[in-house]
Design an enzyme around this catalytic site. Structure first.
Site, PDB file in Angstrom:
ATOM      1  N   PRO A 154      -3.745   3.489  -3.910  1.00 19.11           N
ATOM      2  CG  PRO A 154      -3.171   2.818  -5.925  1.00 19.11           C
ATOM      3  CD  PRO A 154      -2.758   2.826  -4.748  1.00 19.11           C
ATOM      4  N   GLY A 155      -5.687   1.649  -3.562  1.00 20.33           N
ATOM      5  CA  GLY A 155      -6.837   0.601  -3.188  1.00 20.33           C
ATOM      6  C   GLY A 155      -6.978  -0.697  -4.093  1.00 20.33           C
ATOM      7  CE  LYS A 166      -0.541  -5.414  -3.002  1.00 12.73           C
ATOM      8  NZ  LYS A 166      -0.171  -4.007  -3.645  1.00 12.73           N
ATOM      9  NE  ARG A 186      -0.269   6.812  -2.218  1.00  7.52           N
ATOM     10  CZ  ARG A 186       0.030   6.458  -3.544  1.00  7.52           C
ATOM     11  NH1 ARG A 186       0.675   6.903  -4.444  1.00  7.52           N
ATOM     12  NH2 ARG A 186      -0.150   4.949  -3.589  1.00  7.52           N
ATOM     13  CG  ASP A 206       1.486   7.986  10.689  1.00  9.85           C
ATOM     14  OD1 ASP A 206       1.601   6.611  10.743  1.00  9.85           O
ATOM     15  OD2 ASP A 206       2.588   8.802  10.559  1.00  9.85           O
ATOM     16  CG  ASP A 249       1.142  -3.066  -0.628  1.00 11.17           C
ATOM     17  OD1 ASP A 249       2.070  -3.828  -0.964  1.00 11.17           O
ATOM     18  OD2 ASP A 249       0.558  -2.574  -1.489  1.00 11.17           O
ATOM     19  CB  CYS A 256       6.518  -3.343  -5.554  1.00  9.51           C
ATOM     20  SG  CYS A 256       6.812  -1.567  -5.598  1.00  9.51           S
TER      21      CYS A 256
HETATM   22  C1  LIG Z   1       2.732   0.762  -1.820  1.00  7.31           C
HETATM   23  S1  LIG Z   1       1.338   2.150  -1.444  1.00  7.31           S
HETATM   24  C2  LIG Z   1       0.047   1.026  -1.087  1.00  7.31           C
HETATM   25  C3  LIG Z   1      -0.611   0.326  -2.477  1.00  7.31           C
HETATM   26  C4  LIG Z   1      -1.933  -0.072  -2.013  1.00  7.31           C
HETATM   27  N1  LIG Z   1      -1.809  -1.016  -1.186  1.00  7.31           N
HETATM   28  C5  LIG Z   1      -2.684  -0.731  -3.340  1.00  7.31           C
HETATM   29  O1  LIG Z   1      -2.548  -2.033  -3.535  1.00  7.31           O
HETATM   30  O2  LIG Z   1      -3.294  -0.121  -3.963  1.00  7.31           O
HETATM   31  C6  LIG Z   1       1.897   2.680   0.132  1.00  7.31           C
HETATM   32  C7  LIG Z   1       0.876   3.754   0.744  1.00  7.31           C
HETATM   33  O3  LIG Z   1       1.301   3.949   1.863  1.00  7.31           O
HETATM   34  C8  LIG Z   1       0.756   5.154   2.322  1.00  7.31           C
HETATM   35  N2  LIG Z   1       1.758   5.395   3.766  1.00  7.31           N
HETATM   36  C9  LIG Z   1       2.625   6.016   4.008  1.00  7.31           C
HETATM   37  N3  LIG Z   1       3.149   5.967   4.987  1.00  7.31           N
HETATM   38  C10 LIG Z   1       2.111   5.750   5.748  1.00  7.31           C
HETATM   39  C11 LIG Z   1       1.509   5.782   7.105  1.00  7.31           C
HETATM   40  N4  LIG Z   1       2.347   6.100   8.135  1.00  7.31           N
HETATM   41  N5  LIG Z   1       0.300   5.181   7.482  1.00  7.31           N
HETATM   42  C12 LIG Z   1      -0.643   4.941   6.604  1.00  7.31           C
HETATM   43  N6  LIG Z   1      -0.206   5.074   5.330  1.00  7.31           N
HETATM   44  C13 LIG Z   1       0.778   5.495   4.861  1.00  7.31           C
HETATM   45  C14 LIG Z   1       1.145   5.947   1.345  1.00  7.31           C
HETATM   46  O4  LIG Z   1       0.524   7.342   1.049  1.00  7.31           O
HETATM   47  C15 LIG Z   1       1.155   5.030  -0.045  1.00  7.31           C
HETATM   48  O5  LIG Z   1      -0.428   5.433  -0.449  1.00  7.31           O
END
Ligand SMILES: C[S@@+](CC[C@H](N)C(=O)[O-])C[C@H]1O[C@@H](n2cnc3c(N)ncnc32)[C@H](O)[C@@H]1O
Length: 293
Positions: free
Chosen positions: A117-118, A120, A140, A162, A176, A229
């Site tokens: 959700p942003g 970081k 998301r 992606d 992350d 995490c």
């Molecule tokens: C752990 S969360 C990120 C949390 C975020 N960094 C924060 O601090 O608020 C991982 C995110 O990676 C996204 N995600 C998964 N596979 C991905 C990909 N291949 N390319 C881009 N984003 C991806 C997911 O939709 C998810 O929102």
């Protein structure tokens, strides 16, 4: 209070991994974590927030690793007017550390590879010149866009895609990664409801692809922080060892953090595991990787 749900297989796995430390670990993850905030310099400044909290008799506890990060003795910081105005974000202490470790400078253009959700992204936006924030998931990405606007992140560019299809090069990248979210158990009592070892292995496979691709997006001498995490070695050390095997120009950089207990990592040198019982935080695994040639 609602009881935390733990799958039997999860308990068995981590009892084995933690040995004598299991009791302390289990006790820590079964209690709620300290509330903490990040002061968003796009909308306010530290002194203003300190003054407003003082007027409300709310105590802020400064964290050693950043001037913008504070513990807060208020049960529901989401109810505060300062949160509703986007002046502060609510972010767990350990979750702030990947950005701190990336050591972003004000002239940097940063890739936030998995951004929604942003939380970081807010930190990055507060420090860097520009942030490219990607997320593959449509729903998301909408949340990410909402947060960009809500927190006034004028130097953040959101794109739904992606990251494995992304081609631009960067000096600083935050990955992350999507993970089995085991570490969220202190915040969400049912975070482990759908947990299985199969999910851990599935995530590990995606994480390896993401890390390899993001590493290839680094300029020479560029740096990437990989974080999850999750407690699982399959999603952490194993992913880093995979990169080291595939890319001979990847080096793991030692991490120093003031006021945070860090242990020597026996599986993968220089990677850090923030066990909840060490600093009373959420679980985090963090590795800082440099492309040396
Ligand atoms: C752990 S969360 C990120 C949390 C975020 N960094 C924060 O601090 O608020 C991982 C995110 O990676 C996204 N995600 C998964 N596979 C991905 C990909 N291949 N390319 C881009 N984003 C991806 C997911 O939709 C998810 O929102």
């Amino acid at each position: 209070m609602k009881k935390t749900f733990y799958p039997k297989e999860f308990i068995e796995k981590y009892k084995k991994l933690l040995g004598e430390e299991w009791d302390e670990f289990f006790k820590t993850i079964s209690k709620k974590e300290e509330k903490s905030i990040w002061i968003n310099n796009k909308k306010t400044d530290i002194e203003k927030i300190k003054q407003k909290m003082l007027e409300k008799n709310i105590v802020l506890k400064k964290y050693s690793f950043s001037e913008w990060a504070f513990g807060i003795n208020y049960k529901k910081p989401g109810d505060l007017e300062e949160y509703k105005k986007g002046e502060i974000s609510i972010q767990e202490k350990a979750s702030m550390l990947p950005v701190i470790i990336l050591n972003v400078k004000k002239e940097n253009i940063v890739l936030d590879a998995c951004a929604s959700p942003g939380m970081k992204t807010i930190q990055l936006s507060n420090i860097a010149k520009k942030v490219i924030a990607l997320d593959v998931n449509t729903k998301r990405t909408k949340i990410l866009l909402h947060n960009k606007n809500f927190f006034g992140l004028d130097n953040v560019f959101v794109k739904r895609m992606d990251v494995r299809n992304f081609k631009e090069k960067f000096d600083k990248i935050l990955l992350d990664a999507p993970c089995s979210s085991e570490g969220l158990v202190r915040k969400k009592r049912d975070a482990l409801k759908g947990w299985t070892q199969e999910i851990v292995l599935k995530k590990s496979k995606i994480q390896k692809e993401l890390l390899l691709h993001c590493f290839d997006l680094l300029n020479k001498n560029g740096e990437l922080v990989y974080s999850t995490c999750s407690f699982a070695p399959e999603e952490n050390e194993e992913v880093i060892l995979y990169l080291l095997e595939k890319r001979k120009n990847a080096v793991i950089v030692p991490i120093k953090l003031e006021g945070i207990k860090i242990r020597k990592n026996l599986l993968c040198e220089n990677c850090i595991r923030l066990w909840p019982q060490d600093n009373d935080t959420q679980q985090f695994f963090i590795a800082k990787i440099k492309k040396v040639n």
